[in-house]
Scaffold this motif. Sequence first.
Motif, PDB file in Angstrom:
ATOM      1  N   PHE A  77       8.575  16.450 -12.275  1.00 55.10           N
ATOM      2  CA  PHE A  77       7.148  16.353 -12.952  1.00 55.10           C
ATOM      3  C   PHE A  77       7.484  17.174 -14.218  1.00 55.10           C
ATOM      4  O   PHE A  77       7.688  18.248 -14.432  1.00 55.10           O
ATOM      5  N   ARG A  78       6.560  16.567 -15.081  1.00 59.56           N
ATOM      6  CA  ARG A  78       5.967  17.710 -15.860  1.00 59.56           C
ATOM      7  C   ARG A  78       5.059  18.032 -16.128  1.00 59.56           C
ATOM      8  O   ARG A  78       4.377  18.883 -16.795  1.00 59.56           O
ATOM      9  N   ASP A  79       3.434  17.857 -15.239  1.00 50.27           N
ATOM     10  CA  ASP A  79       2.734  18.275 -15.187  1.00 50.27           C
ATOM     11  C   ASP A  79       2.622  19.403 -14.011  1.00 50.27           C
ATOM     12  O   ASP A  79       2.850  19.323 -12.411  1.00 50.27           O
ATOM     13  N   VAL A  80       2.370  20.501 -14.187  1.00 52.01           N
ATOM     14  CA  VAL A  80       2.033  21.311 -13.311  1.00 52.01           C
ATOM     15  C   VAL A  80       1.274  21.259 -11.925  1.00 52.01           C
ATOM     16  O   VAL A  80       1.418  21.799 -11.657  1.00 52.01           O
ATOM     17  N   ARG A  81       0.361  20.648 -12.643  1.00 50.21           N
ATOM     18  CA  ARG A  81      -1.271  20.623 -11.943  1.00 50.21           C
ATOM     19  C   ARG A  81      -0.618  19.102 -10.669  1.00 50.21           C
ATOM     20  O   ARG A  81      -0.364  19.303  -9.054  1.00 50.21           O
ATOM     21  N   VAL A  82       0.005  18.814 -10.883  1.00 45.50           N
ATOM     22  CA  VAL A  82       0.742  17.099 -10.105  1.00 45.50           C
ATOM     23  C   VAL A  82       1.934  18.056  -9.284  1.00 45.50           C
ATOM     24  O   VAL A  82       2.083  17.642  -8.395  1.00 45.50           O
ATOM     25  N   ALA A  83       2.581  18.580 -10.072  1.00 46.71           N
ATOM     26  CA  ALA A  83       3.894  19.645  -8.891  1.00 46.71           C
ATOM     27  C   ALA A  83       3.482  20.224  -8.272  1.00 46.71           C
ATOM     28  O   ALA A  83       3.886  20.329  -6.461  1.00 46.71           O
TER      29      ALA A  83
END
Length: 66
Positions: free
Chosen positions: A11-17
């Motif tokens: 994951f590189r996007d905290v929202r997706v993570a």
Amino acid sequence: MPAVIPLTSVFRDVRVADQVLGLERTTRRAVAAGYFTEDAAERWLAHLTQGPFLAAVTFYLVVAEA
């Protein structure tokens, strides 16, 4: 045939993570359990949204026969 298949997600996007891993939800539970203060939790969650973000986790898919 039964199998265990490791799947590593990056994951590189905290929202997706957060959607997949429940980062905020778990942080709130840690506050409720007394592991974090509310202030420390807020600082940590805010820190996750600043700068680059990277998280990796390995999930294990277990395939079995009934």
